[in-house]
Design a protein around this motif. Sequence first.
Motif, short mmCIF file in Angstrom:
data_model
loop_
_atom_site.label_atom_id
_atom_site.label_comp_id
_atom_site.label_asym_id
_atom_site.label_seq_id
_atom_site.Cartn_x
_atom_site.Cartn_y
_atom_site.Cartn_z
N SER A 79 0.81 -1.23 0.00
CA SER A 79 0.00 0.00 0.00
C SER A 79 0.85 1.28 0.00
O SER A 79 0.30 2.37 -0.22
CB SER A 79 -0.93 0.02 1.22
OG SER A 79 -0.17 -0.01 2.42
N ARG A 80 2.13 1.18 0.22
CA ARG A 80 2.95 2.39 0.33
C ARG A 80 4.06 2.50 -0.72
O ARG A 80 4.47 3.61 -1.05
CB ARG A 80 3.58 2.46 1.73
CG ARG A 80 2.56 2.71 2.84
CD ARG A 80 3.23 2.54 4.21
NE ARG A 80 2.35 2.92 5.31
CZ ARG A 80 1.39 2.15 5.80
NH1 ARG A 80 1.17 0.96 5.26
NH2 ARG A 80 0.62 2.57 6.80
N ALA A 118 5.76 6.94 5.72
CA ALA A 118 6.30 7.24 4.39
C ALA A 118 5.45 6.60 3.30
O ALA A 118 4.70 5.65 3.54
CB ALA A 118 7.73 6.74 4.28
N SER A 119 5.59 7.14 2.09
CA SER A 119 4.89 6.56 0.94
C SER A 119 5.65 6.94 -0.34
O SER A 119 6.51 7.83 -0.33
CB SER A 119 3.45 7.05 0.86
OG SER A 119 3.40 8.46 0.71
N GLY A 120 5.31 6.22 -1.42
CA GLY A 120 5.94 6.53 -2.70
C GLY A 120 7.44 6.25 -2.70
O GLY A 120 7.91 5.30 -2.06
N LYS A 121 8.16 7.09 -3.41
CA LYS A 121 9.61 6.90 -3.54
C LYS A 121 10.32 7.00 -2.18
O LYS A 121 11.30 6.30 -1.93
CB LYS A 121 10.19 7.93 -4.50
CG LYS A 121 11.65 7.68 -4.85
CD LYS A 121 12.13 8.62 -5.93
CE LYS A 121 13.59 8.34 -6.28
NZ LYS A 121 14.08 9.26 -7.34
N PHE A 172 12.52 1.95 3.08
CA PHE A 172 12.33 0.51 3.25
C PHE A 172 13.61 -0.25 2.93
O PHE A 172 14.05 -1.11 3.70
CB PHE A 172 11.19 0.03 2.33
CG PHE A 172 10.99 -1.47 2.35
CD1 PHE A 172 10.20 -2.06 3.33
CD2 PHE A 172 11.57 -2.27 1.38
CE1 PHE A 172 10.01 -3.44 3.35
CE2 PHE A 172 11.38 -3.65 1.40
CZ PHE A 172 10.60 -4.23 2.38
N MET A 173 14.22 0.06 1.79
CA MET A 173 15.42 -0.68 1.39
C MET A 173 16.60 -0.39 2.30
O MET A 173 17.36 -1.30 2.65
CB MET A 173 15.75 -0.38 -0.07
CG MET A 173 14.77 -1.02 -1.05
SD MET A 173 15.26 -0.87 -2.79
CE MET A 173 14.96 0.87 -3.10
N GLU A 174 16.75 0.88 2.69
CA GLU A 174 17.87 1.21 3.58
C GLU A 174 17.73 0.51 4.93
O GLU A 174 18.70 0.00 5.48
CB GLU A 174 17.97 2.73 3.76
CG GLU A 174 18.49 3.44 2.52
CD GLU A 174 18.54 4.96 2.69
OE1 GLU A 174 17.91 5.47 3.64
OE2 GLU A 174 19.21 5.62 1.86
#
Length: 208
Positions: free
Chosen positions: A83-84, A147-150, A156-158
Amino acid sequence: MTVNHSFFRRTAALVAAGSAAVVLAACGGNGSTGHNGHNSASSSAAPSAPASQGQHNAADVTFVKGMIPHHRQAIEMAYLAPSRAQSAEVKKLAADIRKAQDPEIKTLSGWLASWGEQVRAEGVMDHSAHGMDGMMTEQEMEKLKDASGKAFDTAFMEMMIKHHEGAVAMARTEKAQGSYPEAKMMADAITTSQSAEIERMNKLLGKS
């Protein structure tokens, strides 16, 4: 004839008594040897008893008890992605994490139960997990949820890279210090899969 019969009876009795004595002596000897042999067998079997009861040690318990909340947090993070997240790659990565780690939690919990160790229910706060390698703080988790989008993709990845690095460190410790074969095999699998995902995320972030 009476004398002869009496003589034969006495002779037979003496022979029988002598045979019985020999048998008893032999049994006594075997009993002694058998007793010692039994003790020897028991002594040699004793060290293997713990192995037959699970073949695990304290390092295995530490690994399993740590990896369960570690995996649960990774899955919690992954559930936010559909969803994000903006990136299809991030959504796919999150789905892969859930697919891999959810079954592992069930396996890890099963090991703990079989070892007579407490299995914390999902959602129960495990304060021992605070400060564990790669675990996100409550503030970091709130930041990710907001957070959302880019921005979500990057955060998320960090965070997941840091999280995976912690899991890999725990798995390497298990490989070096653990004794439970299945746990060591899982540690191997975690090291391989999560190292590959770290590389995958670094590429998506443009860091490699």
